[in-house]
Design a protein around this motif. Sequence first.
Motif, PDB file in Angstrom:
ATOM      1  N   GLY A 203      82.534   4.286 -69.886  1.00  0.00           N
ATOM      2  CA  GLY A 203      82.688   3.484 -68.678  1.00  0.00           C
ATOM      3  C   GLY A 203      84.088   2.894 -68.564  1.00  0.00           C
ATOM      4  O   GLY A 203      84.655   2.809 -67.470  1.00  0.00           O
ATOM      5  N   GLN A 204      84.662   2.502 -69.691  1.00  0.00           N
ATOM      6  CA  GLN A 204      86.025   1.960 -69.665  1.00  0.00           C
ATOM      7  C   GLN A 204      87.046   3.047 -69.320  1.00  0.00           C
ATOM      8  O   GLN A 204      87.999   2.798 -68.581  1.00  0.00           O
ATOM      9  CB  GLN A 204      86.360   1.315 -71.009  1.00  0.00           C
ATOM     10  CG  GLN A 204      85.538   0.054 -71.281  1.00  0.00           C
ATOM     11  CD  GLN A 204      85.915  -0.590 -72.606  1.00  0.00           C
ATOM     12  OE1 GLN A 204      87.052  -0.971 -72.834  1.00  0.00           O
ATOM     13  NE2 GLN A 204      84.952  -0.698 -73.505  1.00  0.00           N
TER      14      GLN A 204
ATOM     15  N   LYS B 213      86.504   5.542 -67.409  1.00  0.00           N
ATOM     16  CA  LYS B 213      86.362   5.791 -65.972  1.00  0.00           C
ATOM     17  C   LYS B 213      86.996   4.669 -65.150  1.00  0.00           C
ATOM     18  O   LYS B 213      87.647   4.919 -64.130  1.00  0.00           O
ATOM     19  CB  LYS B 213      84.883   5.963 -65.617  1.00  0.00           C
ATOM     20  CG  LYS B 213      84.288   7.226 -66.227  1.00  0.00           C
ATOM     21  CD  LYS B 213      82.814   7.362 -65.891  1.00  0.00           C
ATOM     22  CE  LYS B 213      82.255   8.672 -66.434  1.00  0.00           C
ATOM     23  NZ  LYS B 213      80.793   8.787 -66.197  1.00  0.00           N
ATOM     24  N   GLY B 214      86.795   3.441 -65.606  1.00  0.00           N
ATOM     25  CA  GLY B 214      87.425   2.326 -64.915  1.00  0.00           C
ATOM     26  C   GLY B 214      88.942   2.462 -64.919  1.00  0.00           C
ATOM     27  O   GLY B 214      89.610   2.218 -63.903  1.00  0.00           O
ATOM     28  N   ALA B 215      89.487   2.885 -66.063  1.00  0.00           N
ATOM     29  CA  ALA B 215      90.940   3.039 -66.168  1.00  0.00           C
ATOM     30  C   ALA B 215      91.439   4.130 -65.226  1.00  0.00           C
ATOM     31  O   ALA B 215      92.505   4.001 -64.615  1.00  0.00           O
ATOM     32  CB  ALA B 215      91.317   3.367 -67.611  1.00  0.00           C
TER      33      ALA B 215
ATOM     34  N   LEU C 264      89.901   5.207 -62.364  1.00  0.00           N
ATOM     35  CA  LEU C 264      89.701   4.829 -60.961  1.00  0.00           C
ATOM     36  C   LEU C 264      90.620   3.694 -60.525  1.00  0.00           C
ATOM     37  O   LEU C 264      90.884   3.528 -59.336  1.00  0.00           O
ATOM     38  CB  LEU C 264      88.240   4.455 -60.721  1.00  0.00           C
ATOM     39  CG  LEU C 264      87.255   5.619 -60.844  1.00  0.00           C
ATOM     40  CD1 LEU C 264      85.819   5.111 -60.845  1.00  0.00           C
ATOM     41  CD2 LEU C 264      87.459   6.631 -59.721  1.00  0.00           C
ATOM     42  N   THR C 265      91.106   2.907 -61.485  1.00  0.00           N
ATOM     43  CA  THR C 265      92.072   1.856 -61.137  1.00  0.00           C
ATOM     44  C   THR C 265      93.347   2.481 -60.576  1.00  0.00           C
ATOM     45  O   THR C 265      93.953   1.952 -59.641  1.00  0.00           O
ATOM     46  CB  THR C 265      92.391   1.004 -62.384  1.00  0.00           C
ATOM     47  OG1 THR C 265      91.185   0.370 -62.825  1.00  0.00           O
ATOM     48  CG2 THR C 265      93.439  -0.056 -62.084  1.00  0.00           C
TER      49      THR C 265
ATOM     50  N   THR D 207      87.210  12.350 -58.279  1.00  0.00           N
ATOM     51  CA  THR D 207      85.804  12.627 -58.540  1.00  0.00           C
ATOM     52  C   THR D 207      85.648  12.875 -60.035  1.00  0.00           C
ATOM     53  O   THR D 207      86.228  13.815 -60.577  1.00  0.00           O
ATOM     54  CB  THR D 207      85.344  13.861 -57.759  1.00  0.00           C
ATOM     55  OG1 THR D 207      85.474  13.598 -56.357  1.00  0.00           O
ATOM     56  CG2 THR D 207      83.887  14.194 -58.071  1.00  0.00           C
TER      57      THR D 207
ATOM     58  N   ASP E 139      78.744   4.551 -64.450  1.00  0.00           N
ATOM     59  CA  ASP E 139      77.818   4.060 -65.470  1.00  0.00           C
ATOM     60  C   ASP E 139      78.603   3.370 -66.577  1.00  0.00           C
ATOM     61  O   ASP E 139      79.482   3.989 -67.190  1.00  0.00           O
ATOM     62  CB  ASP E 139      77.033   5.229 -66.070  1.00  0.00           C
ATOM     63  CG  ASP E 139      76.169   5.921 -65.041  1.00  0.00           C
ATOM     64  OD1 ASP E 139      75.320   5.243 -64.440  1.00  0.00           O
ATOM     65  OD2 ASP E 139      76.343   7.139 -64.844  1.00  0.00           O
TER      66      ASP E 139
ATOM     67  N   ALA F 156      88.448  -3.235 -67.727  1.00  0.00           N
ATOM     68  CA  ALA F 156      89.055  -1.938 -67.407  1.00  0.00           C
ATOM     69  C   ALA F 156      88.678  -1.433 -66.014  1.00  0.00           C
ATOM     70  O   ALA F 156      89.270  -0.472 -65.529  1.00  0.00           O
ATOM     71  CB  ALA F 156      88.638  -0.895 -68.460  1.00  0.00           C
TER      72      ALA F 156
END
Lengths: 247, 247, 247
Positions: A18-19, A21-23, A25-26, A32, B35, B58
């Motif tokens: 999840g981290q 992905k967050g990095a 998408l930031t 995608t 997720d 993140a």
Amino acid sequence: MGVVTLLTDFGLADTYVGQLKGAILTIAPAATLVDLTHAVPPQDVFAGAFLLWTAVEAAPPGSVHVAVVDPGVGSSRKAVAARSGRGDFFVGPDNGLLVPALDRLGGCAEAVELTQGQYWRQTQSSTFHGRDIFAPVAAHLANGVALADLGQPVELQRPFSVAISDGPHGQVLHVDAYGNLITNLRRAASASIQGQRARFVSHYAAAQPGELIALVGSSGLLEIAVRDGSAAALTGAVRGDAVELLN
Amino acid sequence: MGVVTLLTDFGLADTYVGQLKGAILTIAPAATLVDLTHAVPPQDVFAGAFLLWTAVEAAPPGSVHVAVVDPGVGSSRKAVAARSGRGDFFVGPDNGLLVPALDRLGGCAEAVELTQGQYWRQTQSSTFHGRDIFAPVAAHLANGVALADLGQPVELQRPFSVAISDGPHGQVLHVDAYGNLITNLRRAASASIQGQRARFVSHYAAAQPGELIALVGSSGLLEIAVRDGSAAALTGAVRGDAVELLN
Amino acid sequence: MGVVTLLTDFGLADTYVGQLKGAILTIAPAATLVDLTHAVPPQDVFAGAFLLWTAVEAAPPGSVHVAVVDPGVGSSRKAVAARSGRGDFFVGPDNGLLVPALDRLGGCAEAVELTQGQYWRQTQSSTFHGRDIFAPVAAHLANGVALADLGQPVELQRPFSVAISDGPHGQVLHVDAYGNLITNLRRAASASIQGQRARFVSHYAAAQPGELIALVGSSGLLEIAVRDGSAAALTGAVRGDAVELLN
């Protein structure tokens, strides 16, 4: 804006994926994201390389692939990014993980060591380059940043290869979650493993329940399987064991 | 249109997570879903709160975070939503789950009890507020609905906290899937746990296989780990056990 | 461009699900992918059908649902696609897997056998129709291709059904990952199973720890559960076992 795939040995019990992905998408909010798998056995670089090899051909050409199986994180192993002949990008550690997949997509057309910190997270931990270096770099590639801007040209390490063969002598490359034994042989034939005969069939439903069979799997490789069972359990075979084509 | 993250104790064997996502996308079709994890130990609110705390920094600022670890579902516990100082939104039960993550992102700037049923699923089950209340509310927040429109101002419950410390006395906050012991200490130092010494190293590759080590993990917290092994298994330590810094 | 959901028995340890997604995004790059579950017990078509049934109502109307639990892959079983009364599309094998979900969304309005190979992967393996036929077809449906263009009209096989009942006699339809026993009964009442009484409660928090209870679950079906425990373990009940409503 394209696809960014992820393959790691992080598992799904913690928030590491999840981290990542967050990095991504930031930096690249319209990317995608596609999980290839996060169940690579911990620190098993060869298994990660094989699984990445199985998956990339089906991805949209031009995708960015982030792969993290990285026992050397924080040491002197290099962080790298590369472009394949097909035009996909790969980001990860320089430990062999990316090479078979690159080769499958037309070979390595260009590779750089990641040295340009302005494309990374502002501060980097010494244990999580996935989030702090690889994910931001992948996001910038998805945004159209040129590979050459990310670092210096480098020759990738090739500590192993996925050597596909016409036989008759081959070996088990991978044992999947169902106990299927994926070999490095691309022939449609019966085979022998651990002294047992695996009869060639064209599809599962043509086998008897419990029968040891050989069939060509979804990657074009001969697989040893048991209908409604585990070929690994039945034969005791593990990665690296010999397989021989019959007839 | 932004990111909506999900963290639950639902696991991935059933379709509960898929139903959450369907409920969100029905209302906010352009949301990007991420997720964080769905493997929080069942009904373990503290573990969920810690895992959410690890992940939110993140995520892109302004994300909406849905968290569901909710042993009191259907009882009188409140359903709430809140905004952090950084501008992220949080939606879930009022049982402490959201508070550490809110605090990490600048504190709780505004919180409401969810009382406005027009933002919920038309009929609500008494067992699945995740799908029927939290997911629709998160989707409306992603669509730009104001927090104040969702209900009445409320003070969030704070039954526990994630108290980060400079030591020398600390404790184990979390045991991750690899048996790493994450402590509440933010110092880079050797440590003692269950009578054993964990030598400080800057990264995994600097340790000997099997050696008990201490290193600063990806959240900035001191972790007790074993290279190629499980610190939980080696030491017998569990959440709450004491850790002491050495030096 | 809409939602494409995925439900399979592939698990997450290999890259099969990732390959499905790559195949979809290659054709429909703007699709939003949602995992329903990939933990259907291997080749358990009924369990897959039930899980799909639980999930589709919460999905956005008009979604495309790809489901692959396909022991007959490569044999003469048909590949099919169908449209429900609500307007959702379903793609998968013609083995009963899709039928309960179709029925839940207003019945099967139109169904075709997939015969038009120009909508498939250029070459198809005999073991992975998910990637090579179902995923590309789903992507074309998401792109707006008409169902009738994909093949010839067909009557779907109905080897079983999910028969919801008002009781008093019912049975266990599914055992979920927590050991909850989901029945085919839609009444709010106490129940008897394996000679044990399950007291009706409206929500989990109203039960005593360890108590066998009956409550209406998120699908509107009566579930037998144990607070903080497993009803399957406590009662020994399995799928198909009889349940009787009390009072």
